[in-house]
Each structure stands twice: as C-alpha cells, then as structure tokens.
Design a protein around this motif. Structure first.
Motif, PDB file in Angstrom:
ATOM      1  N   TYR A   1     -17.715   8.800   8.991  1.00 41.63           N
ATOM      2  CA  TYR A   1     -16.894   9.297   7.876  1.00 41.63           C
ATOM      3  C   TYR A   1     -16.938   8.351   6.680  1.00 41.63           C
ATOM      4  CZ  TYR A   1     -13.850   6.419  10.821  1.00 41.63           C
ATOM      5  OH  TYR A   1     -13.354   5.418  11.609  1.00 41.63           O
TER       6      TYR A   1
ATOM      7  N   VAL B   1      -7.014   4.481  -1.803  1.00 40.70           N
ATOM      8  CA  VAL B   1      -6.965   5.781  -2.475  1.00 40.70           C
ATOM      9  C   VAL B   1      -5.842   5.728  -3.493  1.00 40.70           C
ATOM     10  CG1 VAL B   1      -6.827   8.268  -2.153  1.00 40.70           C
ATOM     11  CG2 VAL B   1      -7.647   6.824  -0.295  1.00 40.70           C
TER      12      VAL B   1
ATOM     13  N   GLU C   1     -11.729   0.718  -1.416  1.00 39.93           N
ATOM     14  CA  GLU C   1     -11.492   1.983  -0.688  1.00 39.93           C
ATOM     15  C   GLU C   1     -10.021   2.387  -0.601  1.00 39.93           C
ATOM     16  OE1 GLU C   1     -14.057   3.977  -0.078  1.00 39.93           O
ATOM     17  OE2 GLU C   1     -15.286   2.397  -0.965  1.00 39.93           O
TER      18      GLU C   1
ATOM     19  N   TRP D   1     -11.166   6.892  -4.882  1.00 41.61           N
ATOM     20  CA  TRP D   1     -11.246   5.659  -4.127  1.00 41.61           C
ATOM     21  C   TRP D   1     -11.629   4.486  -5.035  1.00 41.61           C
ATOM     22  CZ3 TRP D   1     -12.411  10.369  -2.138  1.00 41.61           C
ATOM     23  CH2 TRP D   1     -11.892  10.682  -0.888  1.00 41.61           C
TER      24      TRP D   1
ATOM     25  N   TYR E   1     -18.817   4.879  12.316  1.00 42.64           N
ATOM     26  CA  TYR E   1     -17.921   5.144  11.195  1.00 42.64           C
ATOM     27  C   TYR E   1     -18.593   6.150  10.259  1.00 42.64           C
ATOM     28  CZ  TYR E   1     -15.373   1.004  12.749  1.00 42.64           C
ATOM     29  OH  TYR E   1     -14.658   0.104  13.482  1.00 42.64           O
TER      30      TYR E   1
ATOM     31  N   LEU F   1      -2.062   6.100  -3.117  1.00 47.53           N
ATOM     32  CA  LEU F   1      -1.891   7.241  -2.212  1.00 47.53           C
ATOM     33  C   LEU F   1      -2.119   6.837  -0.768  1.00 47.53           C
ATOM     34  CD1 LEU F   1      -3.818   9.927  -4.314  1.00 47.53           C
ATOM     35  CD2 LEU F   1      -1.335   9.677  -4.093  1.00 47.53           C
ATOM     36  N   ASN F   2      -3.013   5.887  -0.572  1.00 48.93           N
ATOM     37  CA  ASN F   2      -3.259   5.400   0.780  1.00 48.93           C
ATOM     38  C   ASN F   2      -3.987   4.061   0.685  1.00 48.93           C
ATOM     39  OD1 ASN F   2      -2.985   5.593   3.528  1.00 48.93           O
ATOM     40  ND2 ASN F   2      -4.112   7.522   3.709  1.00 48.93           N
ATOM     41  N   GLU F   3      -3.635   3.180   1.587  1.00 52.29           N
ATOM     42  CA  GLU F   3      -4.331   1.900   1.631  1.00 52.29           C
ATOM     43  C   GLU F   3      -5.565   2.027   2.513  1.00 52.29           C
ATOM     44  OE1 GLU F   3      -1.624  -1.128   2.746  1.00 52.29           O
ATOM     45  OE2 GLU F   3      -0.428  -0.876   0.912  1.00 52.29           O
ATOM     46  N   SER F   4      -6.368   0.984   2.521  1.00 56.20           N
ATOM     47  CA  SER F   4      -7.543   0.997   3.392  1.00 56.20           C
ATOM     48  C   SER F   4      -7.787  -0.392   3.934  1.00 56.20           C
ATOM     49  CB  SER F   4      -8.773   1.461   2.612  1.00 56.20           C
ATOM     50  OG  SER F   4      -9.935   1.331   3.408  1.00 56.20           O
ATOM     51  N   LEU F   5      -8.149  -0.426   5.195  1.00 47.14           N
ATOM     52  CA  LEU F   5      -8.691  -1.669   5.723  1.00 47.14           C
ATOM     53  C   LEU F   5     -10.025  -1.917   5.031  1.00 47.14           C
ATOM     54  CD1 LEU F   5      -8.171  -1.261   9.597  1.00 47.14           C
ATOM     55  CD2 LEU F   5      -6.706  -2.445   7.929  1.00 47.14           C
ATOM     56  N   THR F   6     -10.497  -3.154   5.091  1.00 44.15           N
ATOM     57  CA  THR F   6     -11.823  -3.426   4.536  1.00 44.15           C
ATOM     58  C   THR F   6     -12.848  -2.691   5.381  1.00 44.15           C
ATOM     59  OG1 THR F   6     -11.075  -5.588   3.845  1.00 44.15           O
ATOM     60  CG2 THR F   6     -13.450  -5.223   3.886  1.00 44.15           C
TER      61      THR F   6
ATOM     62  N   PRO G   1     -16.107  -1.556   7.425  1.00 46.93           N
ATOM     63  CA  PRO G   1     -17.025  -2.391   8.219  1.00 46.93           C
ATOM     64  C   PRO G   1     -18.404  -2.544   7.565  1.00 46.93           C
ATOM     65  CG  PRO G   1     -16.707  -0.246   9.253  1.00 46.93           C
ATOM     66  CD  PRO G   1     -15.747  -0.317   8.123  1.00 46.93           C
TER      67      PRO G   1
ATOM     68  N   ARG H   1     -19.235   8.778   2.729  1.00 49.76           N
ATOM     69  CA  ARG H   1     -18.771   8.452   1.379  1.00 49.76           C
ATOM     70  C   ARG H   1     -19.884   7.913   0.497  1.00 49.76           C
ATOM     71  NH1 ARG H   1     -13.193   5.104   2.330  1.00 49.76           N
ATOM     72  NH2 ARG H   1     -12.101   6.802   3.419  1.00 49.76           N
TER      73      ARG H   1
END
Lengths: 584, 584
Positions: free
Chosen positions: A129, A71, A69, A24, A127, A103-108, A110, A133
């Motif tokens: 999960y 990936v 964040e 990440w 949140y 590999l994957n995007e992320s929202l900002t 919270p 992290r």
C-alpha cells in the motif's frame, strides 16, 4: 469538504484564489525563516509555503512538526512562485497556507516514497500500500486501467457482449492443475476455479451470443516460475460464423487501436508467419522481430568435413551478430559460458569472425576453410564486421538454445527497444504434441481446436504432422495471445478425443455438457485469449508483469502483505468435512 | 466468409443485393409450392423464401429437410415481400435463396426457443445454452452489458481507476462464511475467496489511489435462499478525502446517469431518510416509496380500552389500503391467512373499513368506538373508501410483518410499477446490532465503519444508540447498494474492535495488515458497493436476478448444466494433503 482542488491542477490562472487541498507530506524544506512542503496526492504535487512574516507563529510552528507521509489539509491562497519549477505542472504557483489540519499522522515509512525507492522487493511487497503511493507503481495501475478501458470500448463498439461466466465451476484434469473449492452444502464435492472460461465461451456461442468478450480472472495451480502468478487476467473473446481470417483481422484491429490510441504509434498490417517458419527462422514460436539475426541452417554446408560435433548433430545452425567482429575474445568466452549454463544447456559455441577485409577467422579453422566459412556467412546473412555464432545438436534443443542466445545478444546490443512495437501472427501450429511422460499425444492448444480440415486423413498415420487452425499473437517476442477456430462438428470432436487417448466414457465424464451442447446446432466459431497483465506491461515498455498487478503474489504463491494462504481453524475444516493429512 | 450481413440488418434499401446470411432455423412454413424459413441470429430474424418456380428442385427439396435449430448458411438476393410484417425490423424484405449449406444439424431442442417457452426452470437450467438463444434471456444479458459499460465509462470519466484486487486472499471468520481454496504449494494452508474487496479497497486508499472502482465477483458460502447466488457481482467503489455527502452525490449521479442514459428517465435529487425514519414509516430499512401506505403508529390511541391484544403489545401499527373498502370478506380473510403463514408469523390481522359515507366498521367493534377508529383513520392517512389493516406485537416483529403486508398489498394492487423508479438514500444506520446467538454486538455494516464522531461517548453506556456514517441506496424497495465512511483513525478502530469483542490479539491476527497500514497516513475515506445483478434486474423492470446471470447456480449452489460441484479424484486430494471425513 476536504478539498476544493486536487494537488495537480492549480495553475497561474488560479492566482489569488482561496483553495483547500488535502494530501500527503512528500517532503519539507526548512530554511529557518521559511518552510516549504511538497503536498502530494494521486494527481500531482503542490508546493505549500509558510514563512515567519506571512504565517502566524502557531501555524509556522505546527508546520515544522509535520513528518513525511502525514496526511494534512490546508487552506490558503494561490500565489506566484518566485523561482518556478518547469518540471511539474503546478510549478508556477505555490499555496500560502493560512490554516493547517493534520488529518492523520504517519510513522516513518520503511522505504522512501520516491520514483527511485530504497526499498527492496520483499519490503515493498509487505507494504504494498505504500509502494502504490509511488508514481512508479501508481502510473502502472493507471495505465492498466486505460488499456482495459480502451479494450472494452473497442470491443463493445464492434458488438461484442461482455458476459460474466462463473468462477465456481467443475474441475477437469486436462491442462494445468486446478485450484479447487470444497463445497459445504454438497459435502465431499468440490468446485474448481477456471483456468479460463473456454467451455463457457463456447457454450455462449452455442447460445447464439455471436460475439463475446470478458476481462476475466483465471487461475492455475502451477509450480510458479518467476513472473508467473497463480491468478492472472485474460481478455477472453469468442466469435461465431467466423473463419481464422475474421478473428485475426478483428484482434489485429484491437491491438492496432491500442497502439494508436495509447502509444500514438501506427503500425501496418501485422506480418504473419507459420509455426514451422518461425521455428526454422528464429528457433521459437514467439520471435522478437524488432531485429534481424535470423537463423541460418548450416546442415548442408557443415557436415562434409571431419568435425564430428557437427557431423553427429541433427541441426547445425548459426546467427550473425551485427558488428560482432568488435567483440573481444573475453566477450566471446562469456557467451560460450552463457550457453553452457544449465538453463541453456549447450555443450559449446562455435564462432567465426567476418573481418572488415572480407576474410574469416573461426574457432574451427582446423576443419573448415575460407570457402566453407564464406557459405556459412552467406546463409546466416552476415556482413563484413559481423561475428557468427554456431550451435549444433538435436533440433528442438539447439533451436531453443540459439533462440535464447539471439535474445541475449539483442538485449546486450540494445536491439530490443522498449518504444518499438513489432506485432506478429504465428499461425498453423501443430494440432498435437507428443508427451513423453504420459506417452500420449496432447492437444497443443486445447482439445477443442480444429485441425486443418484437409489434413484429417493424416491423423491416423502421422498425427504429429497435422496442423491446427490455431494462432498466436506475438508482440516483441512475447506471446500476448493465442486462439483457434474450434471444432463445431461432433464427429470431428469425437475423433480428436480418440487421438488424445480419451475413452468415450472419459470424454463424456469431462466434457459431456459441451459435447451435448454440440448436438443442438453449434455454429462455426473461434476465438482468442490475450493475457492482460503482460499486454499492459509490454505496451508500457516493460516485460515484468508484477508491478502492473496491484497486489501480486510472490514466487511461492504467497501474499506477504495479508499473509495468505494461512491455516484454517478446525470449525471451518469441520464444516467442510475435511481433514488435513498429517505431513508425516 | 460466413455472412455479408447479420439477420437483423437488411432493409428495403438493400433490394436486389446478393447477400450471404448464416443463422439458426427458427421455424419453417411449407405451403407445398412455397417454403418460408425464419432465419435467426443474435441480431434479428430474416425471412428466407424458396419456391417451386424460382428455386432449383434440389434446393427446394433440401430446404424441406431443415429442422428447427439447424445452423445454415444461405446465399440469395434481397427481394420485397408481398405481405410485409411491420412487427420486425426486416419485415419489408425477404431473401430469395439460391444456395443453401447446412453448417450443423440439431436435435430437436428439449423446449421451444421462443419468447414464451414451454421449458420448465430445471430443464432450462440444464440446457442453459439453449435458453440463452431465447430473446428473453439474450436481451437480459445484452442489457447487463449495457449497464456495466455505462457504469465503467461514467466512473472513468470521474477519474475513478479500475483496479483489480486479488481473488485468492485470506480467510476471516468475521461476516458470512468464506469459500476456501486449499494451497498445494503451502500444504495445510488455505486461501479464501473474497466476500468483497473491502480491505483491499481501503488499502488502495492508503496507497493514494484516491478514487477506485471495480466490477468484481464476490463469494459467500451461505445457506442459499431463493434468488441468492454463492457468487455475485459487485460494483465496488471507494474514495479518499470525502465525507458522506461527497459519496452520496457521486453515486446518486451514477444511478441518475443510468436511469437517463439507459431508461431515458430523469429523476430529481434522491430523497433521503434516516434509518429510524424508514423503520417507523415503513417498517423496514429499504422501503419501496413508489407508493404511499405509510405506517400509522396507533400506540397512543389504541391501548385505552379492554382489548388485551393491543394493550400487551409493544407496537400497534396500521396501514390504509387505498380503496380497500371494496375488498370482499373473502379477500380480507385471505390476507389474514397470509400474515399468519410461518414466513410472516403474525397471530392475526385487525381491520376496519372506512366506508364511502364516512363511517367505520371494524373487526374490533366490541372494544373500539367510531371516535377511536376516526383517530386511527387519521393517523394512517386513510380516506373514505379505504381499508385499514392493523398488526400488533413486538416492535421488530410487527414492523417486519406489516412491511411485508404492505408490499404484498401493493403488489396485488399493482402499485409497484416496473417502469417507475423511486430511488432513496437511507442514512444513519445503527453502528452495532446485538446478536443473540453469540451474545455480542456485531458491526451492522462492517467493523471499519465510522461511528458518528459526536456519539463516541455513547459507545460505553448505550452502544445500540450509536449511529454510523453508513448509508444504503434503495431502489423500488430493494437495497441496491450500501456503504459507509470508514474509520481512518487507529484509535477509533481499536475502540471499535473492543466493542465488537475482539481481543487485541484477535484483531491483530485478522486485520493486522489493515491496522498496520493505518499507521502510515491513511486518508479520510469512504465508499459504497452496489449489487450489479440486482441493479440490472431492477433497471430492467424485474426483481429476480437469475436470468441476468449467464450461468446461474440453483438453490443448492449447483450448476446442473456442468454438474458442479463434483467429486475429486484421489490424486488431486493427495496433492492437496486433504482427506474427506467419512460421513458416518
């Protein structure tokens, strides 16, 4: 293959290697001509470097678009950093990236995924999960795994067998409230979730398993208090052909092993104290003995004057606060207010200063002279420069009050060191306690606890005086475990049920299968159960258990992340033959 | 102290030692002037000896009164046996008893506590605690502990973290039926017990835990079939930044480790087979490959004659029974009857003999000649002396039938050796399966399983053809585990939900928290879950799981020992705001 190495393992010895990392984007620093990214995974952080000279234009531009964040996967070569970071294990190297895949995007997120986050409790729960992290939570979960691994391996080496007991069992009104599970196949009937595997572990002893353990989830439908969970994890153990000493030695060994293997701390034989001693010395049955401030019983030296508050009290008791003479009047007042809070419920707080010249100044100078105060100082073990606090009232209330005050003082005086470990056995608990509501004696531990066999004759005339072969393991002022030697003789068990107000029919209805089992050669046995959640927290130097549970529930028993509990649809209710009562 | 030694550890080297033993009276042999008792505990059996010469009269008389399963403690000295018993570890010594204490008496047990007991299943279940005393059950529970210990230590060494996930979760109508738990604090709402921690382990991957495992209880409220339990134990695992190959290698390693450490058996790389291959070669997706008898597809060589049964069948398929030519006509008829049972449902069974002289004799000689039968023999891989069975009908029915017949034959021919282990990966499962009842496609594995990404375009026009990155681990014809690479891309997940007939609102309602989590940088991930109950049974050389569970439920989901489930009292129902629907 997504990676050749994890983000925590590259060192100078890997210099010039071609590596692939995935993880990440922790953060990125853009200097215009140069861009660094901290790439994070569970194992650590590796620094990635992109620059105008060595990176292709496309790659450099792409790197600029990465948000927190995201990936990503990178390929590149390990190079030596020009400015090294001694604070992280990978701090001598960085990765000059040649290939970048999102590999994957992320929202900002919270809240920030940092050791100190800006997220409030509720947001972090929703949140969870993302919270996991954070090193702060992640390390706690890893620590928990380490503790439970050590426990299992230690007990396995001692010939304990891990036996899984059922979760869908029978409801018994004894004890706390059960969570129940309607049965669809047996309509109108319910299973209960176990408050503990107590009866099953006793049946395993009848079954000759000899030494049993299980790290097992337990359930209690109680009105939640802070830091209580409706489901919690217990290290549940039972042994056959043992007396109290055998059990104490075995589990003292376990906790000593945990302290030495995990904390690198060696402790001597655990001190032991009877329940009565703990109550009179500390006002509670789980004293924190990392510090002194033992209670001084002032009954004999405080009721000879005209001070009616003391004269009318069952108990007058004091504690000496080390160097408390330095407290300002304002500080003392704040403690007076503190004990007056409804949670503590004291009427007031008497105090006196033991000044550096050896004289005393008290808040009750009108009634008591220096000689009186000298005796009090002596009994509370006060030294020059101390402050002595005194509470009075009914025995059980005043003990609870002064015990709470003692902990509050120690907390404020920084006497409860999180890196100090003071285990303690408290033994000889009362067998029964009087319950005002039901006007009955209840088993203090549980109905299968063996009374001291030489006190059986007391059961009739002074049942409250009978002690049990029951013990608690206390660590730093927290009860981390409790157990007892069980009754294996059905005559004594029947006697106990009688004194607990069970009719023979009731006892049979609720515990018939256990009483039946005891007809077929039950061995002498006893055991203990330790609360894993709390044990882990305390070993880790904290007291709150919530962050040592991956997905805890809030104080209303809700999991706000998954939104449980929730409504069922009518089909499900119908299949279970259930109807909701209208709330009106 | 109840014992200095257990009943399994004394040897000749302990000669003349004074010892204390405790245990159960296994049996006693009274020769008049001499009395032997076998004293049993979990660890073994020691022989006690009393005689007229060396024992006091009181002691000798007392020893005579001991009944089976009495719990006793003895003190005595270790002496050499005159007639040694090489079958037990303590067989060279016996204990000349000097002191005897009865710790507990026992009623005569309702069945014998022997390796082969006279107790029927129901009785043994009711008195499970006595059943557990038998080596037969006890060894199974100890074996289970050994397997789960090895699993934990192996995965821990590979950096997997054991994370406990909640048991009180949210009900989802997808999959099997949930057991639900009414919430008292949130009236009208229910928790559900997990069918598996699927979503939580995926959230742990989103949380960066990277490698997770848990040995965890799971719950399914299904109509029970034989050897199914409403609660069962799963080895649940998930990994991040992995593709299918990584997962397969890791868990192949685990099972190989179990076989070598526990069974001392070394196996090569596990063979792999696609789902399609397994179905055509063995008629099922969990073939037992300890033996051959592969299916021969006879479609091309059986539909050219006037035999309408074959001509109208979707599939004509045969298997060669090694040395089956030796079967009598009666034996063959019994197989015909066997496949006609409603559980199998075949109309009939065609067969032909491949005799030792190389000619064929069939039940359909009216239609087919030697050349036809030669082709059939060739395709089924038959050799001289074999018997070939042929079934025909719809593809899926006939495959299920012949697969069952194949196993039945192998069982009878003793080809399923319990000490042989043939693991197998079955891969490339279909993503979806058509459900006739709901007239919808269902996820074959679960809705988070990743399709083969190069087959996404098939989703629209031939969804049944799309394969998934899903795999099963098969051991000796049992599915012991299954898993998949998950979808980490929210667009693909949305596509999947669409094809599973979920509206956006339904998907959000049921899996919103997971879909939400996937917005914040979900890593590529995948995992597997192994059924511990069955794995343990198979490793131990058996197939039935019941005796590997300490306290199993019967086929109505009842625990007959504790009598669960059972009725609740009205107070409990009221507190939960529940009413039972009257059964009328």
């Amino acid at each position: 293959m997504y990676r050749t190495h994890n983000c925590g393992e590259l060192r100078l010895k890997n210099l010039d290697q071609q590596v692939t990392l995935s993880g990440w984007v922790q953060k990125s620093r853009n200097k215009g001509f140069m861009l660094w990214i901290d790439l994070r995974d569970r194992f650590g952080v590796s620094q990635l470097i992109f620059d105008e000279q060595r990176s292709s234009k496309d790659l450099f531009e792409k790197a600029k678009t990465l948000g927190r964040e995201f990936v990503i996967q990178v390929k590149g070569s390990v190079i030596e950093r020009t400015s090294k970071n001694p604070n992280i294990a990978t701090g001598e190297i960085e990765i000059l990236v040649s290939e970048l895949t999102v590999l994957n995007e992320s929202l900002t997120p919270p809240f920030t995924i940092e050791d100190k986050t800006d997220g409030g409790e509720e947001l972090r729960m929703k949140y969870r999960y993302l919270d996991i992290r954070r090193n702060y939570i992640k390390e706690k979960l890893i620590f928990r795994h380490k503790v439970s691994s050590e426990i299992r391996n230690y007990l396995t080496a001692l010939d304990f067998i891990d036996v899984e007991t059922p979760y869908l069992i029978k409801s018994t009104p004894e004890g706390a409230r059960d969570f129940v599970v309607p049965s669809r196949m047996n309509q109108g009937e319910f299973y209960a979730l176990p408050q503990s595997p107590q009866t099953f572990k006793q049946l395993l002893m009848v079954g000759g398993i000899d030494k049993y353990f299980q790290i097992v989830r337990c359930f209690r439908d109680e009105d939640l208090r802070a830091d209580r969970q409706p489901e919690f994890t217990q290290i549940d153990c039972e042994m056959s052909f043992v007396n109290q000493e055998d059990v104490l030695k075995t589990f003292e060994g376990l906790v000593r092993h945990l302290l030495s293997s995990i904390k690198n701390i060696n402790v001597d034989d655990f001190p032991r104290m009877t329940y009565d001693e703990a109550m009179s010395k500390y006002g509670c049955d789980k004293p924190d003995i990392r510090f002194g401030m033992e209670l001084g019983d002032l009954n004999d030296v405080s009721k000879h004057k005209d001070f009616n508050v003391f004269n009318s009290s069952e108990l007058v008791v004091g504690i000496a606060v080390p160097n408390g003479n330095a407290f300002t009047r304002k500080q003392i007042d704040s403690y007076t207010n503190w004990v007056r809070r409804p949670q503590i419920g004291a009427k007031g707080l008497v105090y006196f200063r033991f000044n550096y010249y050896g004289s005393f100044k008290s808040s009750v100078d009108k009634f008591y002279d220096q000689e009186d105060l000298g005796k009090w100082a002596n009994i509370t073990g006060a030294a020059k420069g101390d402050l002595i606090f005194i509470l009075s009232g009914g025995v059980s209330q005043v003990r609870a009050q002064i015990s709470a005050l003692r902990l509050e003082l120690a907390e404020n005086l920084d006497l409860r060191k999180s890196d100090e470990f003071a285990p303690l056995w408290v033994t000889d608990f009362p067998l029964l306690e009087w319950d005002n509501e039901s006007q009955k004696y209840h088993a203090m531990h549980h109905p299968f606890t063996s009374p001291k066999l030489d006190q059986l004759d007391l059961l009739e005339k002074s049942p409250e005086k009978v002690k049990a072969n029951a013990y608690d393991l206390v660590l730093n002022g927290n009860e981390i475990g409790g157990g007892s030697i069980r009754i294996h003789d059905k005559k004594i068990q029947a006697l106990m049920f009688k004194h607990l107000g069970f009719s023979e029919a009731q006892a049979k209805e609720q515990f018939g299968f256990l009483m039946n089992a005891f007809e077929y050669g039950a061995p002498p046995h006893g055991g203990i159960a330790l609360g894993l959640d709390r044990l882990v927290a305390i070993l880790h130097g904290e007291e709150s258990i919530k962050d040592y549970i991956a997905f805890p529930k809030n104080n209303s028993g809700k999991d706000v992340m998954i939104d449980a509990p929730s409504k069922l649809d009518d089909i499900q209710l119908n299949e279970l033959s259930l109807k909701l009562k209208s709330s009106k």
